[in-house]
Design an enzyme around this catalytic site. Sequence first.
Site, PDB file in Angstrom:
ATOM      1  N   HIS A 144       0.819  -1.219   0.000  1.00 38.68           N
ATOM      2  CA  HIS A 144       0.000   0.000   0.000  1.00 38.68           C
ATOM      3  C   HIS A 144       0.851   1.267   0.000  1.00 38.68           C
ATOM      4  O   HIS A 144       0.343   2.340  -0.312  1.00 38.68           O
ATOM      5  CB  HIS A 144      -0.919   0.000   1.221  1.00 38.68           C
ATOM      6  N   ASP A 170       3.523   9.276  -0.805  1.00 37.79           N
ATOM      7  CA  ASP A 170       2.335   8.514  -0.415  1.00 37.79           C
ATOM      8  C   ASP A 170       2.105   7.432  -1.456  1.00 37.79           C
ATOM      9  O   ASP A 170       2.232   7.702  -2.661  1.00 37.79           O
ATOM     10  CB  ASP A 170       1.117   9.457  -0.377  1.00 37.79           C
TER      11      ASP A 170
HETATM   12  P1  ADQ Z   1      -2.996   6.012   4.805  1.00 36.56           P
HETATM   13  O1  ADQ Z   1      -1.586   6.466   4.961  1.00 36.56           O
HETATM   14  O2  ADQ Z   1      -3.766   5.843   6.050  1.00 36.56           O
HETATM   15  O3  ADQ Z   1      -3.087   4.662   3.957  1.00 36.56           O
HETATM   16  P2  ADQ Z   1      -4.924   7.459   2.947  1.00 36.56           P
HETATM   17  O4  ADQ Z   1      -4.947   6.679   1.705  1.00 36.56           O
HETATM   18  O5  ADQ Z   1      -4.899   8.929   2.707  1.00 36.56           O
HETATM   19  O6  ADQ Z   1      -3.664   7.160   3.852  1.00 36.56           O
HETATM   20  O7  ADQ Z   1      -6.211   7.165   3.858  1.00 36.56           O
HETATM   21  C1  ADQ Z   1      -6.788   5.923   4.006  1.00 36.56           C
HETATM   22  C2  ADQ Z   1      -8.182   6.092   4.617  1.00 36.56           C
HETATM   23  O8  ADQ Z   1      -8.103   6.680   5.917  1.00 36.56           O
HETATM   24  C3  ADQ Z   1      -9.119   6.988   3.803  1.00 36.56           C
HETATM   25  O9  ADQ Z   1     -10.358   6.362   3.647  1.00 36.56           O
HETATM   26  C4  ADQ Z   1      -9.228   8.255   4.614  1.00 36.56           C
HETATM   27  O10 ADQ Z   1     -10.492   8.918   4.510  1.00 36.56           O
HETATM   28  C5  ADQ Z   1      -9.025   7.766   6.022  1.00 36.56           C
HETATM   29  N1  ADQ Z   1      -8.440   8.847   6.830  1.00 36.56           N
HETATM   30  C6  ADQ Z   1      -7.285   9.507   6.604  1.00 36.56           C
HETATM   31  N2  ADQ Z   1      -7.103  10.472   7.536  1.00 36.56           N
HETATM   32  C7  ADQ Z   1      -8.176  10.423   8.347  1.00 36.56           C
HETATM   33  C8  ADQ Z   1      -8.609  11.173   9.494  1.00 36.56           C
HETATM   34  N3  ADQ Z   1      -7.904  12.194   9.942  1.00 36.56           N
HETATM   35  N4  ADQ Z   1      -9.776  10.813  10.087  1.00 36.56           N
HETATM   36  C9  ADQ Z   1     -10.512   9.795   9.597  1.00 36.56           C
HETATM   37  N5  ADQ Z   1     -10.181   9.075   8.519  1.00 36.56           N
HETATM   38  C10 ADQ Z   1      -9.041   9.382   7.907  1.00 36.56           C
HETATM   39  C11 ADQ Z   1      -2.155   3.752   3.331  1.00 36.56           C
HETATM   40  C12 ADQ Z   1      -1.110   4.398   2.401  1.00 36.56           C
HETATM   41  C13 ADQ Z   1      -1.801   5.231   1.330  1.00 36.56           C
HETATM   42  C14 ADQ Z   1      -2.813   4.378   0.558  1.00 36.56           C
HETATM   43  C15 ADQ Z   1      -3.725   3.626   1.516  1.00 36.56           C
HETATM   44  C16 ADQ Z   1      -4.612   2.617   0.778  1.00 36.56           C
HETATM   45  O11 ADQ Z   1      -0.211   5.207   3.164  1.00 36.56           O
HETATM   46  O12 ADQ Z   1      -0.842   5.767   0.432  1.00 36.56           O
HETATM   47  O13 ADQ Z   1      -3.603   5.225  -0.265  1.00 36.56           O
HETATM   48  O14 ADQ Z   1      -2.971   2.904   2.495  1.00 36.56           O
HETATM   49  O15 ADQ Z   1      -3.851   1.769  -0.016  1.00 36.56           O
END
Ligand code: ADQ
Length: 476
Positions: free
Chosen positions: A158, A366
């Site tokens: 991921h 990311d």
């Molecule tokens: P994350 O680093 O957690 O994920 P992201 O893809 O932006 O980053 O978010 C994943 C989920 O978490 C989204 O559904 C988002 O809405 C939710 N989220 C993020 N911040 C939040 C907050 N403050 N409060 C509530 N919900 C929140 C990892 C990788 C990413 C990749 C994902 C999926 O780091 O690059 O996109 O996995 O593969």
Amino acid sequence: MSRLVVVSNRVAIPSDGKVSSGGLAVGLLGALEQTGGIWFGWSGDIVSGTSANAGPKIERKGEVTYATVGLSRRDYDQYYRGFSNAMLWPVFHYRNDLARYDRQEYVGYRRVNSWLAQQLIPLLEPDDIIWVHDYHLLPFADALRAAGVKNRIGFFLHIPFPSPQILLTIPPHEDLMKSLCSYDLVGFQVQSDLDAFCDYVVRIAHGTVSEDKHISAYGRTLQGGVYGIGIFPDDVAEQARRPENRKPVLELKQSLAGRKLIMSVDRLDYSKGLVERFRAFERLLETTPSLQGDVAFVQIAPPTRSDVQTYQQIRERLEYEAGRINGRFSSLNYAPIRYLNRGFDHRMLMSLFRASDVGFVTPLRDGMNLVAKEYVAAQDPDDPGVLVLSCFAGAAAEMTGALIVNPHDIAGMAEALERALSMTLPHRQARHQENIEVLRKNNLGVWRESFLRDLRACRVEEAQDDTLDTRACLTA
Ligand code: ADQ
């Protein structure tokens, strides 16, 4: 169709029929429900040694069996807090300056992977398809293979995969790469991640990579692929329009008193570029004084991994920056930055996205960044906000309607914010339309179906030597 077994560090067990967090859990559950299957991983609990030896806790909900295990304090410290989050996470996000290597933690990381594999093995059936997720579990297939498991095993990363010169800073890099080659299919978010992996295979491991990314290295063969993760945009749009969110959104709008709103949502992580983002907003207020008092920036960032030192440091730094910038530009009835250090319900976030004028998503690195995609999907197509997106988010490869910025260029980000805030309705609509079409085309269903299709197409071949079980894929 053969059963699916999903393995991830954490397992999202739905409560009252609802999946707690964002889209990924929904996507994986959808796949499990189609064929029936198991979701296996850590429960999130730290337990005493005896409980850790009790075997997985089994919960069955519909077609899906959830099998979870607790971790002992030592396992948590070495496998999760240590090697996964203090070494792999920073290095894979190109922050090897923040990484801390401890040989004992690496031993613990491998030990826990082997132990987790042992916990799963009694639950496996011969034709199960096994889909392993993310950096915590790089050696998981290796551990299964060592125990004689012959099933097809796929891995999806991921987060970004670093270029070889960065990866080499991890002392046991070769051991990790050998382990990854025990999978039948290894999937990445974007082409540059797959290219970096292949680059290591060819230049460091002296393996071979064919044009269709069929890889041979360390006496093993596997398939590489790109499977950019998506969302279900119509579901996000529906969440954003929910009537129960109307009241808090209205309250937010009232408190803004007609000011424009820039919105950011992240986990509080140094990879997300929050300090640079705060500075870009400061620069905007500096260079466009007419916006002082006329634009507000809401940053939602609940703390994560707060027992890892680098996360404590980034939190302190942000508190300092938010206080400093607010001290500089606030008036008696205006504070430019609202920095909320807590979590929000996912559906509420989608409504807040819809109420904002700009989505400001500027990670330093990311894998994909689903917030960027959710921001677009949550917009009102008749009056959409503008996405300002880092060129270092995987999502930038698809979101061509966004204003793409370099998160290291503070002045450039400030200019993009200014442009986004003053963009005419037809331009906003055209950019939104361009992005939403891509989101529909590459939705979460496409991600999981294409990965599973390719994994199912992998077949067991004759072992090339008597210790290794090698595989090949029928299609790329
Ligand atoms: P994350 O680093 O957690 O994920 P992201 O893809 O932006 O980053 O978010 C994943 C989920 O978490 C989204 O559904 C988002 O809405 C939710 N989220 C993020 N911040 C939040 C907050 N403050 N409060 C509530 N919900 C929140 C990892 C990788 C990413 C990749 C994902 C999926 O780091 O690059 O996109 O996995 O593969």
